[in-house]
Design an enzyme around this catalytic site. Structure first.
Site: not given
Ligand code: KE4
Length: 427
Positions: A144, A239, A267
């Site tokens: 993701y 990523d 994060k």
């Molecule tokens: C490897 C990786 N790359 C990009 C993203 C996206 O980041 P955000 O746009 O949610 O800040 C994420 C976001 N992680 C999720 C948890 N699985 C965020 C939690 C959510 O979607 O509420 C990530 O894990």
């Protein structure tokens, strides 16, 4: 545990917010039941709206690596806030954190701050396309990279065909430029480069995957991706939104000794405030506006509160030479002790772990890709999740998420966690 207040709050939220939440995973749809509404957090603990407390293994999905509300971060944030919340103009603080990161992470000369991991990953893809003049990119099933259209793609019919939209609103025109391969399946990556010679701008990968549960690269997978990108003039994008400053100070690049061309962050580098970033060597980053032609922008990019919380978090980590060893040791103990208890219960399981990332799959076989993650017993995980919650342990509410261990998890919290696992009853 009583959840009356959370239930009432969820009912009220449902009237004004789609699904009652501002991010889908929080709604507990995967595990069932009513989501718990949190009202405060400190160290290793969350407190919910009914004043139940939990040992937290989500830690805001990674940012709270020091534990929640770290006193030194809080103090600096208060001082920064007194100076103003956001200026929409460059600040010395942005240079300070950019300098700190580029000087401490291998192979990056410049970094651009944004406000989410999604923004970071979508911008990195645009930059890779602008730099190479190519349209397509490869991602891996189960990884993701945020909710930008190009990433919401599921595998197409044939291994070497392009993807299909994985959400309403994503167009076939967008999907055709996203190629899918199975994680750890290098032959599929070779096939894609053979079928799409000269068309592939980049490979983007979670170097340790956390969004299908924790899944590790095997058989020098990352090193092979590095080589095939070099052979085909494509960029390798790590990523590291999750793994950055979590697996090591230099992230997966340092841990696996593999140099990516672009790296995305999020994060931890915001210390719990909205943040994302993408970084790389001068040759590539110089293509980014306003220096180059690849456009990217953001009202709150480099926001001083997020930069202050992030910089202080990174400085605390950097000044503690034992930080990552301590986190890894805590995670190893949890892995081995939880595994021992589940084995004594006769429950088939696999625990994947790297650094302070781990997840429990209720599966007899190894989990090395998304198909195998899907074949795990998710009904049993959901049961496990709720029993752990009832016993004061807050795991990610999905079998497709990694646990995020914080430095606030100590022997006491480990013992509480193991006691909850011992109480796990399954039919
Ligand atoms: C490897 C990786 N790359 C990009 C993203 C996206 O980041 P955000 O746009 O949610 O800040 C994420 C976001 N992680 C999720 C948890 N699985 C965020 C939690 C959510 O979607 O509420 C990530 O894990």
């Amino acid at each position: 545990m009583k959840y009356q207040r959370s239930s009432a709050l969820f009912e009220e939220a449902y009237k004004y917010i789609p699904g009652g939440v501002n991010s889908p995973v929080r709604a507990f749809k995967s595990v069932g039941g009513v989501p718990v509404f949190m009202k405060s957090a400190k160290g290793a603990y969350l407190t919910d709206a009914d004043d139940n407390t939990y040992v937290d293994y989500i830690n805001s999905w990674g940012p709270a690596i020091l534990g929640h509300t770290h006193p030194e971060v809080l103090e600096e944030l208060k001082i920064q806030a007194e100076k103003g919340f956001s200026f929409g103009a460059p600040t010395e603080l942005e240079t300070e954190i950019a300098k700190f990161i580029t000087e401490n992470v291998p192979n990056i000369d410049q970094i651009r701050m944004v406000s989410s991991g999604t923004e970071a990953c979508m911008s990195a893809i645009r930059l890779a396309r602008g730099f190479t003049g190519r349209d397509k990119f490869i991602k891996f099933e189960g990884c993701y990279h945020g909710h930008s259209d190009s990433f919401l793609i599921k595998a197409g019919s044939g291994a070497a065909t392009f993807g299909n939209p994985n959400s309403p609103g994503v167009t076939p025109g967008t999907a055709k430029d996203t190629l899918l391969a199975r994680y750890n399946d290098f032959e599929q990556v070779e096939d894609l480069f053979r079928h799409h010679q000269g068309e592939i701008a980049a490979i983007i990968i979670e170097p340790v995957a956390g969004n299908m549960g924790c899944v590790l690269p095997e058989n020098n997978f990352l090193q092979k991706l590095r080589k095939i990108c070099d052979e085909n003039g494509a960029l390798l994008i790590f990523d590291e939104v999750m793994t950055g400053f979590r697996l090591a100070f230099g992230g997966a690049q340092e841990l696996y000794n593999v140099k990516a061309d672009l790296v995305t962050y999020g994060k931890v580098i915001g210390g719990g405030l909205p943040v994302g970033a993408f970084a790389g060597r001068n040759e590539i980053m110089d293509h980014l506006a306003p220096k180059g032609g690849v456009y990217q922008a953001g009202t709150l990019s480099g926001n001083p509160l997020a930069m202050r919380a992030g910089l202080k978090t990174l400085q605390i980590i950097k000044n503690d030479p034992e930080f990552f060893n301590r986190l890894a040791k805590t995670t190893e103990t949890l892995d081995l002790e939880i595994g021992k208890i589940l084995s004594e219960k006769g429950i088939e399981h696999r625990i994947n772990r790297k650094g302070s990332m781990m997840s429990v799959f209720f599966h007899i076989n190894a989990v090395s890709n998304f198909d195998e993650a899907q074949n795990a017993n998710h009904a049993l995980f959901n049961n496990f999740f709720h029993q752990m919650l009832t016993n004061g342990i807050y795991l990610p509410p999905s079998g497709y998420e990694t646990y995020f261990i914080s430095d606030a998890i100590k022997d006491k919290e480990i013992d509480m966690t193991l006691e909850a696992v011992r109480k796990f009853q399954y039919s």
